[in-house]
Design an enzyme around this catalytic site. Structure first.
Site, PDB file in Angstrom:
ATOM      1  N   HIS A  51      31.999 -48.340 -74.076  1.00  0.00           N
ATOM      2  CA  HIS A  51      33.214 -49.123 -74.276  1.00  0.00           C
ATOM      3  C   HIS A  51      34.081 -48.922 -73.030  1.00  0.00           C
ATOM      4  O   HIS A  51      34.007 -47.881 -72.384  1.00  0.00           O
ATOM      5  CB  HIS A  51      34.031 -48.635 -75.470  1.00  0.00           C
ATOM      6  CG  HIS A  51      33.323 -48.688 -76.782  1.00  0.00           C
ATOM      7  ND1 HIS A  51      32.532 -47.668 -77.231  1.00  0.00           N
ATOM      8  CD2 HIS A  51      33.325 -49.640 -77.744  1.00  0.00           C
ATOM      9  CE1 HIS A  51      32.061 -47.976 -78.435  1.00  0.00           C
ATOM     10  NE2 HIS A  51      32.520 -49.170 -78.769  1.00  0.00           N
TER      11      HIS A  51
ATOM     12  N   ASP B 177      35.983 -45.705 -72.850  1.00  0.00           N
ATOM     13  CA  ASP B 177      35.167 -44.491 -72.789  1.00  0.00           C
ATOM     14  C   ASP B 177      35.122 -43.995 -71.344  1.00  0.00           C
ATOM     15  O   ASP B 177      35.062 -42.793 -71.095  1.00  0.00           O
ATOM     16  CB  ASP B 177      33.715 -44.758 -73.207  1.00  0.00           C
ATOM     17  CG  ASP B 177      33.581 -45.263 -74.618  1.00  0.00           C
ATOM     18  OD1 ASP B 177      34.452 -44.966 -75.452  1.00  0.00           O
ATOM     19  OD2 ASP B 177      32.583 -45.967 -74.891  1.00  0.00           O
TER      20      ASP B 177
ATOM     21  N   GLU C 166      27.256 -56.942 -83.458  1.00  0.00           N
ATOM     22  CA  GLU C 166      26.789 -55.803 -84.236  1.00  0.00           C
ATOM     23  C   GLU C 166      27.351 -55.868 -85.654  1.00  0.00           C
ATOM     24  O   GLU C 166      28.554 -55.691 -85.857  1.00  0.00           O
ATOM     25  CB  GLU C 166      27.221 -54.498 -83.567  1.00  0.00           C
ATOM     26  CG  GLU C 166      26.766 -53.263 -84.292  1.00  0.00           C
ATOM     27  CD  GLU C 166      27.051 -51.998 -83.507  1.00  0.00           C
ATOM     28  OE1 GLU C 166      27.263 -50.959 -84.150  1.00  0.00           O
ATOM     29  OE2 GLU C 166      27.056 -52.049 -82.266  1.00  0.00           O
TER      30      GLU C 166
ATOM     31  N   GLU D 125      22.474 -51.681 -86.377  1.00  0.00           N
ATOM     32  CA  GLU D 125      22.631 -50.235 -86.494  1.00  0.00           C
ATOM     33  C   GLU D 125      22.089 -49.753 -87.830  1.00  0.00           C
ATOM     34  O   GLU D 125      22.371 -50.350 -88.879  1.00  0.00           O
ATOM     35  CB  GLU D 125      24.099 -49.834 -86.364  1.00  0.00           C
ATOM     36  CG  GLU D 125      24.312 -48.344 -86.533  1.00  0.00           C
ATOM     37  CD  GLU D 125      25.741 -47.902 -86.287  1.00  0.00           C
ATOM     38  OE1 GLU D 125      26.211 -47.022 -87.022  1.00  0.00           O
ATOM     39  OE2 GLU D 125      26.380 -48.440 -85.364  1.00  0.00           O
TER      40      GLU D 125
ATOM     41  N   HIS E  51      24.815 -48.846 -90.370  1.00  0.00           N
ATOM     42  CA  HIS E  51      25.504 -50.043 -90.864  1.00  0.00           C
ATOM     43  C   HIS E  51      24.642 -50.781 -91.890  1.00  0.00           C
ATOM     44  O   HIS E  51      25.170 -51.345 -92.860  1.00  0.00           O
ATOM     45  CB  HIS E  51      25.852 -50.970 -89.706  1.00  0.00           C
ATOM     46  CG  HIS E  51      26.892 -50.416 -88.787  1.00  0.00           C
ATOM     47  ND1 HIS E  51      27.329 -51.090 -87.670  1.00  0.00           N
ATOM     48  CD2 HIS E  51      27.586 -49.252 -88.813  1.00  0.00           C
ATOM     49  CE1 HIS E  51      28.242 -50.370 -87.040  1.00  0.00           C
ATOM     50  NE2 HIS E  51      28.407 -49.247 -87.714  1.00  0.00           N
TER      51      HIS E  51
ATOM     52  N   ASP F 156      21.082 -49.868 -82.521  1.00  0.00           N
ATOM     53  CA  ASP F 156      21.848 -48.620 -82.497  1.00  0.00           C
ATOM     54  C   ASP F 156      21.095 -47.613 -83.351  1.00  0.00           C
ATOM     55  O   ASP F 156      20.972 -47.793 -84.574  1.00  0.00           O
ATOM     56  CB  ASP F 156      23.242 -48.820 -83.088  1.00  0.00           C
ATOM     57  CG  ASP F 156      24.246 -49.372 -82.078  1.00  0.00           C
ATOM     58  OD1 ASP F 156      23.814 -49.853 -81.017  1.00  0.00           O
ATOM     59  OD2 ASP F 156      25.447 -49.340 -82.375  1.00  0.00           O
TER      60      ASP F 156
ATOM     61  N   ASP G 264      30.223 -43.996 -92.642  1.00  0.00           N
ATOM     62  CA  ASP G 264      29.474 -44.075 -91.392  1.00  0.00           C
ATOM     63  C   ASP G 264      29.435 -42.706 -90.710  1.00  0.00           C
ATOM     64  O   ASP G 264      30.326 -42.372 -89.932  1.00  0.00           O
ATOM     65  CB  ASP G 264      30.152 -45.118 -90.488  1.00  0.00           C
ATOM     66  CG  ASP G 264      29.244 -45.623 -89.394  1.00  0.00           C
ATOM     67  OD1 ASP G 264      28.142 -45.080 -89.239  1.00  0.00           O
ATOM     68  OD2 ASP G 264      29.633 -46.571 -88.695  1.00  0.00           O
TER      69      ASP G 264
ATOM     70  N   ASP H 290      26.991 -41.505 -88.664  1.00  0.00           N
ATOM     71  CA  ASP H 290      26.439 -41.566 -87.302  1.00  0.00           C
ATOM     72  C   ASP H 290      25.657 -40.311 -86.928  1.00  0.00           C
ATOM     73  O   ASP H 290      25.844 -39.742 -85.852  1.00  0.00           O
ATOM     74  CB  ASP H 290      27.553 -41.789 -86.273  1.00  0.00           C
ATOM     75  CG  ASP H 290      28.016 -43.228 -86.222  1.00  0.00           C
ATOM     76  OD1 ASP H 290      27.242 -44.120 -86.603  1.00  0.00           O
ATOM     77  OD2 ASP H 290      29.169 -43.474 -85.802  1.00  0.00           O
TER      78      ASP H 290
ATOM     79  N   ASP I 238      23.593 -44.317 -80.850  1.00  0.00           N
ATOM     80  CA  ASP I 238      24.961 -44.384 -81.350  1.00  0.00           C
ATOM     81  C   ASP I 238      25.097 -43.312 -82.430  1.00  0.00           C
ATOM     82  O   ASP I 238      25.240 -43.594 -83.615  1.00  0.00           O
ATOM     83  CB  ASP I 238      25.240 -45.780 -81.908  1.00  0.00           C
ATOM     84  CG  ASP I 238      26.676 -45.949 -82.360  1.00  0.00           C
ATOM     85  OD1 ASP I 238      27.502 -45.073 -82.045  1.00  0.00           O
ATOM     86  OD2 ASP I 238      26.975 -46.941 -83.043  1.00  0.00           O
TER      87      ASP I 238
END
Length: 441
Positions: free
Chosen positions: A106, A109, A237, A273, A276, A301, A312, A314, A344
Protein backbone atom coordinates in the site's frame (compact mmCIF):
# COMPACT_ATOMS: atom_id res chain seq x y z
CA UNK A 1 25.97 -13.16 0.19
CA UNK A 2 26.35 -9.47 -0.66
CA UNK A 3 23.85 -7.28 1.18
CA UNK A 4 21.72 -4.82 -0.76
CA UNK A 5 22.11 -2.07 1.84
CA UNK A 6 24.76 -1.22 4.41
CA UNK A 7 23.00 -2.65 7.47
CA UNK A 8 22.06 -6.28 8.05
CA UNK A 9 18.76 -6.46 9.92
CA UNK A 10 18.25 -10.23 9.93
CA UNK A 11 21.64 -11.17 11.31
CA UNK A 12 22.72 -14.78 11.31
CA UNK A 13 20.23 -15.78 8.63
CA UNK A 14 21.44 -16.41 5.09
CA UNK A 15 19.63 -17.37 1.92
CA UNK A 16 16.93 -19.95 2.60
CA UNK A 17 17.86 -23.17 0.76
CA UNK A 18 15.71 -26.03 -0.47
CA UNK A 19 16.72 -29.15 1.47
CA UNK A 20 13.77 -31.50 0.93
CA UNK A 21 11.19 -33.01 3.23
CA UNK A 22 13.74 -35.04 5.22
CA UNK A 23 15.52 -31.89 6.40
CA UNK A 24 15.29 -30.84 10.06
CA UNK A 25 16.60 -27.34 9.33
CA UNK A 26 13.86 -24.85 10.33
CA UNK A 27 15.40 -22.29 7.99
CA UNK A 28 15.11 -24.42 4.84
CA UNK A 29 12.33 -25.21 2.40
CA UNK A 30 11.05 -28.77 2.56
CA UNK A 31 8.76 -28.66 -0.54
CA UNK A 32 9.29 -25.33 -2.30
CA UNK A 33 11.99 -26.05 -4.87
CA UNK A 34 11.83 -23.01 -7.19
CA UNK A 35 13.25 -24.75 -10.26
CA UNK A 36 11.28 -28.01 -9.96
CA UNK A 37 8.94 -28.43 -12.93
CA UNK A 38 5.31 -29.25 -12.14
CA UNK A 39 2.65 -29.45 -14.86
CA UNK A 40 4.95 -27.87 -17.42
CA UNK A 41 6.18 -24.90 -15.33
CA UNK A 42 8.66 -24.36 -12.56
CA UNK A 43 7.28 -23.81 -9.09
CA UNK A 44 8.73 -20.31 -9.26
CA UNK A 45 6.67 -19.52 -12.36
CA UNK A 46 3.50 -21.17 -11.08
CA UNK A 47 3.45 -19.57 -7.64
CA UNK A 48 5.16 -16.19 -8.11
CA UNK A 49 5.49 -15.62 -4.36
CA UNK A 50 5.36 -12.04 -3.09
CA UNK A 51 6.04 -10.55 0.33
CA UNK A 52 3.36 -8.18 1.66
CA UNK A 53 4.96 -4.96 2.87
CA UNK A 54 2.12 -4.09 5.29
CA UNK A 55 2.17 -7.19 7.50
CA UNK A 56 5.82 -8.17 7.26
CA UNK A 57 7.45 -4.76 7.75
CA UNK A 58 4.66 -2.60 9.19
CA UNK A 59 2.57 -4.91 11.38
CA UNK A 60 3.97 -4.82 14.91
CA UNK A 61 1.54 -7.21 16.60
CA UNK A 62 -1.00 -4.67 17.84
CA UNK A 63 -4.58 -5.80 18.36
CA UNK A 64 -7.76 -4.17 19.73
CA UNK A 65 -6.66 -5.00 23.28
CA UNK A 66 -3.07 -3.82 23.27
CA UNK A 67 -0.18 -2.13 21.45
CA UNK A 68 2.45 -3.85 19.34
CA UNK A 69 4.87 -6.41 20.71
CA UNK A 70 7.42 -6.40 17.89
CA UNK A 71 10.10 -3.71 17.95
CA UNK A 72 11.30 -3.13 14.41
CA UNK A 73 14.63 -1.27 14.28
CA UNK A 74 13.49 0.72 11.23
CA UNK A 75 10.72 2.28 13.32
CA UNK A 76 13.24 3.96 15.61
CA UNK A 77 14.04 6.80 13.18
CA UNK A 78 12.33 10.13 13.87
CA UNK A 79 12.67 11.33 10.27
CA UNK A 80 9.98 9.58 8.16
CA UNK A 81 12.22 9.25 5.09
CA UNK A 82 15.08 7.78 7.11
CA UNK A 83 12.63 5.28 8.60
CA UNK A 84 11.23 4.47 5.15
CA UNK A 85 14.69 3.88 3.71
CA UNK A 86 15.68 1.63 6.60
CA UNK A 87 12.42 -0.29 6.17
CA UNK A 88 13.16 -0.71 2.46
CA UNK A 89 16.66 -1.96 3.30
CA UNK A 90 15.15 -4.54 5.65
CA UNK A 91 12.45 -5.49 3.15
CA UNK A 92 14.80 -6.17 0.27
CA UNK A 93 17.21 -8.02 2.55
CA UNK A 94 14.36 -10.27 3.69
CA UNK A 95 12.90 -10.86 0.21
CA UNK A 96 16.28 -11.75 -1.29
CA UNK A 97 17.14 -14.07 1.61
CA UNK A 98 13.79 -15.82 1.11
CA UNK A 99 14.59 -16.17 -2.61
CA UNK A 100 11.22 -14.70 -3.64
CA UNK A 101 10.84 -12.61 -6.77
CA UNK A 102 8.13 -10.12 -5.79
CA UNK A 103 6.76 -7.71 -3.21
CA UNK A 104 3.51 -5.73 -2.98
CA UNK A 105 2.52 -2.63 -1.01
CA UNK A 106 0.00 0.00 0.00
CA UNK A 107 1.20 3.54 -0.63
CA UNK A 108 1.73 4.47 3.02
CA UNK A 109 3.34 1.16 3.87
CA UNK A 110 6.36 2.57 2.05
CA UNK A 111 6.53 5.82 4.02
CA UNK A 112 4.49 7.50 6.74
CA UNK A 113 1.69 9.70 5.43
CA UNK A 114 2.35 13.43 5.72
CA UNK A 115 0.20 16.02 7.48
CA UNK A 116 -0.85 17.44 4.10
CA UNK A 117 -1.57 15.94 0.72
CA UNK A 118 1.42 17.77 -0.80
CA UNK A 119 3.78 16.51 1.90
CA UNK A 120 2.54 12.95 1.38
CA UNK A 121 3.17 13.29 -2.36
CA UNK A 122 6.74 14.48 -1.73
CA UNK A 123 7.48 11.65 0.67
CA UNK A 124 6.05 9.02 -1.65
CA UNK A 125 8.04 10.34 -4.62
CA UNK A 126 11.27 10.27 -2.61
CA UNK A 127 10.87 6.73 -1.34
CA UNK A 128 9.85 5.46 -4.79
CA UNK A 129 13.16 6.76 -6.12
CA UNK A 130 14.99 4.90 -3.36
CA UNK A 131 13.08 1.66 -3.96
CA UNK A 132 13.93 1.87 -7.66
CA UNK A 133 17.57 1.55 -6.62
CA UNK A 134 16.76 -1.42 -4.36
CA UNK A 135 14.93 -3.16 -7.21
CA UNK A 136 17.77 -2.60 -9.62
CA UNK A 137 20.34 -3.96 -7.16
CA UNK A 138 18.32 -7.03 -6.13
CA UNK A 139 16.28 -8.02 -9.18
CA UNK A 140 13.14 -8.14 -7.00
CA UNK A 141 9.99 -7.06 -8.86
CA UNK A 142 6.71 -5.43 -7.92
CA UNK A 143 3.71 -7.74 -8.26
CA UNK A 144 1.21 -5.00 -7.52
CA UNK A 145 0.65 -1.73 -5.71
CA UNK A 146 -2.44 -0.32 -4.06
CA UNK A 147 -3.59 2.62 -1.92
CA UNK A 148 -4.71 2.60 1.70
CA UNK A 149 -8.00 4.48 1.42
CA UNK A 150 -9.52 2.97 4.55
CA UNK A 151 -7.32 3.62 7.62
CA UNK A 152 -7.37 7.42 7.88
CA UNK A 153 -10.41 8.91 9.70
CA UNK A 154 -11.33 10.86 6.56
CA UNK A 155 -12.39 7.53 5.03
CA UNK A 156 -14.67 6.48 7.90
CA UNK A 157 -17.65 6.62 5.50
CA UNK A 158 -15.81 5.16 2.54
CA UNK A 159 -13.60 6.49 -0.23
CA UNK A 160 -15.08 6.01 -3.71
CA UNK A 161 -18.50 5.51 -2.08
CA UNK A 162 -18.28 8.36 0.42
CA UNK A 163 -21.37 10.62 0.50
CA UNK A 164 -19.04 13.66 0.61
CA UNK A 165 -17.63 14.41 -2.87
CA UNK A 166 -14.54 16.10 -1.42
CA UNK A 167 -13.53 12.87 0.32
CA UNK A 168 -14.06 10.98 -2.94
CA UNK A 169 -11.83 13.52 -4.69
CA UNK A 170 -9.14 13.10 -2.01
CA UNK A 171 -9.26 9.34 -2.57
CA UNK A 172 -8.90 9.97 -6.29
CA UNK A 173 -5.81 12.09 -5.70
CA UNK A 174 -4.32 9.46 -3.43
CA UNK A 175 -4.98 6.65 -5.88
CA UNK A 176 -3.46 8.67 -8.72
CA UNK A 177 -0.26 8.89 -6.65
CA UNK A 178 -0.39 5.16 -5.88
CA UNK A 179 -0.88 4.37 -9.56
CA UNK A 180 2.03 6.66 -10.44
CA UNK A 181 4.21 4.91 -7.84
CA UNK A 182 3.20 1.48 -9.15
CA UNK A 183 4.01 2.46 -12.72
CA UNK A 184 7.31 4.10 -11.72
CA UNK A 185 8.31 0.80 -10.06
CA UNK A 186 7.25 -1.25 -13.11
CA UNK A 187 4.41 -2.87 -11.18
CA UNK A 188 2.78 -5.70 -13.08
CA UNK A 189 -0.71 -5.12 -11.65
CA UNK A 190 -2.75 -2.80 -9.44
CA UNK A 191 -5.23 -3.83 -6.71
CA UNK A 192 -8.37 -2.20 -5.34
CA UNK A 193 -9.57 -3.38 -1.94
CA UNK A 194 -12.69 -1.53 -0.86
CA UNK A 195 -11.89 -1.57 2.83
CA UNK A 196 -14.72 0.82 3.67
CA UNK A 197 -16.69 0.71 0.42
CA UNK A 198 -19.95 -0.45 1.93
CA UNK A 199 -22.31 0.59 4.69
CA UNK A 200 -22.80 0.45 8.44
CA UNK A 201 -26.54 1.09 8.17
CA UNK A 202 -28.95 1.14 5.23
CA UNK A 203 -31.02 3.77 7.04
CA UNK A 204 -28.60 6.51 5.96
CA UNK A 205 -27.27 4.89 2.75
CA UNK A 206 -28.26 5.37 -0.89
CA UNK A 207 -26.85 2.06 -2.08
CA UNK A 208 -27.51 2.49 -5.80
CA UNK A 209 -25.88 5.91 -5.85
CA UNK A 210 -22.82 4.61 -4.00
CA UNK A 211 -22.48 1.62 -6.35
CA UNK A 212 -22.74 3.95 -9.36
CA UNK A 213 -20.03 6.17 -7.85
CA UNK A 214 -17.75 3.18 -7.27
CA UNK A 215 -18.23 1.94 -10.84
CA UNK A 216 -17.43 5.39 -12.20
CA UNK A 217 -14.42 5.76 -9.89
CA UNK A 218 -12.86 2.46 -11.01
CA UNK A 219 -13.39 3.37 -14.67
CA UNK A 220 -11.76 6.77 -14.06
CA UNK A 221 -8.73 5.15 -12.40
CA UNK A 222 -8.44 2.62 -15.23
CA UNK A 223 -8.65 5.32 -17.90
CA UNK A 224 -5.95 7.40 -16.19
CA UNK A 225 -3.53 4.48 -15.89
CA UNK A 226 -4.12 3.30 -19.46
CA UNK A 227 -3.41 6.81 -20.77
CA UNK A 228 -0.09 6.70 -18.91
CA UNK A 229 0.80 3.47 -20.69
CA UNK A 230 0.01 1.00 -17.88
CA UNK A 231 -0.61 -2.40 -19.48
CA UNK A 232 -1.07 -4.47 -16.32
CA UNK A 233 -4.25 -5.95 -14.90
CA UNK A 234 -6.46 -4.30 -12.30
CA UNK A 235 -7.62 -6.56 -9.49
CA UNK A 236 -10.53 -6.26 -7.08
CA UNK A 237 -10.25 -8.11 -3.78
CA UNK A 238 -13.58 -9.39 -2.39
CA UNK A 239 -14.44 -9.30 1.31
CA UNK A 240 -17.94 -9.60 2.78
CA UNK A 241 -17.67 -7.36 5.85
CA UNK A 242 -15.22 -6.04 8.45
CA UNK A 243 -14.52 -3.20 8.86
CA UNK A 244 -17.94 -2.29 7.44
CA UNK A 245 -21.10 -4.20 8.37
CA UNK A 246 -21.48 -5.00 4.66
CA UNK A 247 -18.99 -4.36 1.86
CA UNK A 248 -20.01 -4.00 -1.76
CA UNK A 249 -17.29 -6.42 -2.94
CA UNK A 250 -18.87 -9.21 -0.84
CA UNK A 251 -17.51 -12.27 -2.70
CA UNK A 252 -16.28 -13.41 -6.11
CA UNK A 253 -19.75 -13.78 -7.62
CA UNK A 254 -20.79 -10.31 -6.41
CA UNK A 255 -17.67 -8.72 -7.88
CA UNK A 256 -18.07 -10.51 -11.22
CA UNK A 257 -21.61 -9.19 -11.49
CA UNK A 258 -20.48 -5.69 -10.51
CA UNK A 259 -17.71 -5.65 -13.12
CA UNK A 260 -20.12 -6.64 -15.88
CA UNK A 261 -22.74 -4.15 -14.66
CA UNK A 262 -20.29 -1.27 -15.05
CA UNK A 263 -18.44 -2.46 -18.15
CA UNK A 264 -15.15 -3.16 -16.35
CA UNK A 265 -14.83 -6.87 -17.12
CA UNK A 266 -12.16 -6.49 -19.80
CA UNK A 267 -9.66 -4.72 -17.53
CA UNK A 268 -10.35 -6.15 -14.09
CA UNK A 269 -9.88 -9.58 -12.55
CA UNK A 270 -10.07 -10.86 -8.99
CA UNK A 271 -7.48 -11.01 -6.24
CA UNK A 272 -8.88 -13.66 -3.89
CA UNK A 273 -8.00 -14.09 -0.23
CA UNK A 274 -8.40 -17.34 1.68
CA UNK A 275 -9.52 -15.67 4.93
CA UNK A 276 -12.02 -13.48 3.06
CA UNK A 277 -13.52 -16.57 1.45
CA UNK A 278 -13.99 -18.04 4.92
CA UNK A 279 -15.70 -14.86 6.15
CA UNK A 280 -18.10 -15.05 3.19
CA UNK A 281 -18.99 -18.63 4.25
CA UNK A 282 -17.20 -20.04 1.19
CA UNK A 283 -14.14 -22.17 0.67
CA UNK A 284 -11.20 -20.73 -1.21
CA UNK A 285 -11.79 -23.37 -3.87
CA UNK A 286 -15.34 -22.05 -4.33
CA UNK A 287 -14.13 -18.47 -4.83
CA UNK A 288 -11.47 -19.64 -7.27
CA UNK A 289 -13.98 -21.74 -9.22
CA UNK A 290 -16.30 -18.73 -9.59
CA UNK A 291 -13.46 -16.50 -10.78
CA UNK A 292 -12.05 -19.15 -13.14
CA UNK A 293 -15.49 -19.80 -14.67
CA UNK A 294 -15.57 -16.16 -15.76
CA UNK A 295 -11.91 -15.94 -16.84
CA UNK A 296 -11.11 -13.68 -13.87
CA UNK A 297 -8.80 -15.76 -11.66
CA UNK A 298 -6.15 -13.08 -11.31
CA UNK A 299 -4.17 -13.35 -8.07
CA UNK A 300 -4.19 -14.83 -4.55
CA UNK A 301 -3.73 -13.49 -1.03
CA UNK A 302 -2.32 -16.48 0.85
CA UNK A 303 -3.39 -16.83 4.47
CA UNK A 304 -5.96 -18.61 6.61
CA UNK A 305 -8.51 -17.72 9.25
CA UNK A 306 -8.97 -19.16 12.70
CA UNK A 307 -11.89 -21.52 12.23
CA UNK A 308 -13.19 -20.84 15.76
CA UNK A 309 -13.17 -17.05 15.25
CA UNK A 310 -15.40 -15.14 12.87
CA UNK A 311 -12.95 -12.41 11.96
CA UNK A 312 -9.98 -11.75 9.73
CA UNK A 313 -7.02 -13.23 11.63
CA UNK A 314 -4.64 -13.30 8.62
CA UNK A 315 -2.62 -16.29 9.81
CA UNK A 316 -0.03 -17.94 7.61
CA UNK A 317 -1.40 -20.84 5.53
CA UNK A 318 -0.80 -24.34 6.86
CA UNK A 319 -4.01 -26.25 6.10
CA UNK A 320 -2.79 -28.68 3.47
CA UNK A 321 -6.26 -30.03 2.60
CA UNK A 322 -7.68 -26.53 2.10
CA UNK A 323 -4.78 -25.45 -0.11
CA UNK A 324 -4.69 -28.74 -2.08
CA UNK A 325 -8.34 -28.32 -3.05
CA UNK A 326 -7.56 -24.75 -4.14
CA UNK A 327 -4.57 -25.95 -6.17
CA UNK A 328 -6.79 -28.45 -8.02
CA UNK A 329 -8.79 -25.50 -9.31
CA UNK A 330 -5.58 -23.53 -9.87
CA UNK A 331 -4.15 -26.19 -12.20
CA UNK A 332 -7.44 -26.87 -14.00
CA UNK A 333 -7.75 -23.13 -14.70
CA UNK A 334 -4.22 -22.93 -16.12
CA UNK A 335 -2.91 -20.86 -13.20
CA UNK A 336 -3.32 -17.18 -12.45
CA UNK A 337 -3.93 -14.41 -14.96
CA UNK A 338 -1.27 -11.79 -14.32
CA UNK A 339 -0.95 -12.14 -10.58
CA UNK A 340 0.86 -14.28 -8.07
CA UNK A 341 0.60 -15.52 -4.49
CA UNK A 342 1.31 -12.87 -1.89
CA UNK A 343 1.53 -13.67 1.80
CA UNK A 344 -1.14 -11.37 3.18
CA UNK A 345 -0.45 -12.88 6.58
CA UNK A 346 1.10 -11.78 9.84
CA UNK A 347 2.99 -13.57 12.55
CA UNK A 348 1.16 -13.88 15.84
CA UNK A 349 1.27 -11.23 18.54
CA UNK A 350 3.36 -13.49 20.77
CA UNK A 351 5.90 -14.26 18.01
CA UNK A 352 8.48 -11.60 18.74
CA UNK A 353 11.81 -12.81 17.33
CA UNK A 354 13.04 -11.61 13.95
CA UNK A 355 13.46 -15.21 12.75
CA UNK A 356 9.74 -15.89 13.34
CA UNK A 357 8.89 -14.11 10.11
CA UNK A 358 11.21 -16.48 8.21
CA UNK A 359 9.58 -19.54 9.75
CA UNK A 360 6.17 -18.17 8.79
CA UNK A 361 7.02 -17.51 5.15
CA UNK A 362 8.90 -20.81 4.80
CA UNK A 363 5.88 -22.69 6.14
CA UNK A 364 3.50 -20.80 3.87
CA UNK A 365 5.59 -21.39 0.77
CA UNK A 366 6.00 -25.08 1.60
CA UNK A 367 2.25 -25.45 2.11
CA UNK A 368 1.48 -24.07 -1.35
CA UNK A 369 4.33 -25.98 -3.00
CA UNK A 370 3.31 -29.25 -1.37
CA UNK A 371 -0.34 -28.66 -2.33
CA UNK A 372 0.72 -27.96 -5.92
CA UNK A 373 2.61 -31.27 -6.06
CA UNK A 374 -0.32 -33.19 -4.57
CA UNK A 375 -2.87 -31.56 -6.88
CA UNK A 376 -0.75 -32.40 -9.91
CA UNK A 377 -0.49 -36.04 -8.79
CA UNK A 378 -4.24 -36.25 -8.25
CA UNK A 379 -4.90 -34.89 -11.73
CA UNK A 380 -2.31 -37.01 -13.54
CA UNK A 381 -2.23 -40.26 -11.54
CA UNK A 382 -5.64 -40.81 -9.98
CA UNK A 383 -9.15 -41.45 -11.38
CA UNK A 384 -10.14 -37.93 -10.24
CA UNK A 385 -10.58 -36.39 -13.71
CA UNK A 386 -12.21 -39.50 -15.14
CA UNK A 387 -14.74 -39.61 -12.30
CA UNK A 388 -15.61 -35.93 -12.73
CA UNK A 389 -16.06 -36.30 -16.48
CA UNK A 390 -18.20 -39.43 -16.00
CA UNK A 391 -20.72 -37.44 -13.96
CA UNK A 392 -21.44 -35.28 -17.04
CA UNK A 393 -21.16 -37.92 -19.76
CA UNK A 394 -24.86 -37.63 -20.62
CA UNK A 395 -24.02 -34.21 -22.10
CA UNK A 396 -21.24 -35.57 -24.33
CA UNK A 397 -23.52 -37.00 -27.01
CA UNK A 398 -27.15 -37.38 -28.06
CA UNK A 399 -29.79 -35.08 -26.65
CA UNK A 400 -27.54 -33.83 -23.88
CA UNK A 401 -25.05 -32.56 -26.44
CA UNK A 402 -27.84 -30.99 -28.45
CA UNK A 403 -28.98 -29.17 -25.31
CA UNK A 404 -25.49 -27.76 -24.68
CA UNK A 405 -25.40 -26.56 -28.29
CA UNK A 406 -28.69 -24.72 -27.83
CA UNK A 407 -30.65 -26.97 -30.17
CA UNK A 408 -33.41 -27.97 -27.75
CA UNK A 409 -36.31 -25.84 -26.55
CA UNK A 410 -38.63 -26.32 -23.57
CA UNK A 411 -41.05 -28.43 -25.57
CA UNK A 412 -38.20 -30.74 -26.55
CA UNK A 413 -37.30 -31.15 -22.86
CA UNK A 414 -40.93 -31.92 -22.09
CA UNK A 415 -41.08 -34.67 -24.71
CA UNK A 416 -37.80 -36.21 -23.47
CA UNK A 417 -39.03 -36.15 -19.85
CA UNK A 418 -42.32 -37.76 -20.94
CA UNK A 419 -40.63 -40.56 -22.87
CA UNK A 420 -37.97 -41.27 -20.22
CA UNK A 421 -40.32 -42.11 -17.42
CA UNK A 422 -38.86 -42.44 -13.91
CA UNK A 423 -35.07 -42.14 -13.64
CA UNK A 424 -32.42 -44.06 -11.74
CA UNK A 425 -30.44 -42.08 -9.16
CA UNK A 426 -26.84 -41.26 -10.13
CA UNK A 427 -24.43 -41.12 -7.18
CA UNK A 428 -22.20 -38.09 -6.77
CA UNK A 429 -19.48 -40.32 -5.19
CA UNK A 430 -18.52 -37.50 -2.82
CA UNK A 431 -16.82 -39.74 -0.28
CA UNK A 432 -14.73 -41.35 -3.01
CA UNK A 433 -13.52 -37.93 -4.19
CA UNK A 434 -12.64 -36.99 -0.60
CA UNK A 435 -10.76 -40.27 -0.16
CA UNK A 436 -8.73 -39.63 -3.32
CA UNK A 437 -7.61 -36.22 -2.00
CA UNK A 438 -6.68 -37.74 1.38
CA UNK A 439 -4.87 -40.64 -0.28
CA UNK A 440 -2.57 -38.33 -2.24
CA UNK A 441 -1.98 -36.02 0.70
Amino acid sequence: MALIGNTEFYKGIGEIPFEGKESDNPLAFKYYNPEQVVAGKTMRDHLRFAVAYWHTFCGVGADPFGPGTQNFPWDNFSDPLDAAKAKADAAFEFITKMGFDYFCFHDFDLVREGSTFSESEKRLSSIVDYIKEKKAASGVKLLWGTANCFSHPRYMNGAATNPDFNVLARAGGQIKLALDATMALDGENYVFWGGREGYMSLLNTDMKRELDHMGRFLATARDYARKQGFKGTFFIEPKPMEPMKHQYDFDAATVVGFLHQYGLQDDFKLNLEVNHATLASHTMQHEMEVAAAHGMLGSIDANRGDYQNGWDTDQFPNNITEVTEAMLTFLKAGGLQGGGINFDAKIRRNSTDLDDVFHAHIGGADTFARALLIADKIITSSPYNELREKRYQSFDSGKGKEYELGKLDMTDLYEIAKSNGELELQSGKQELFENIVNQYI
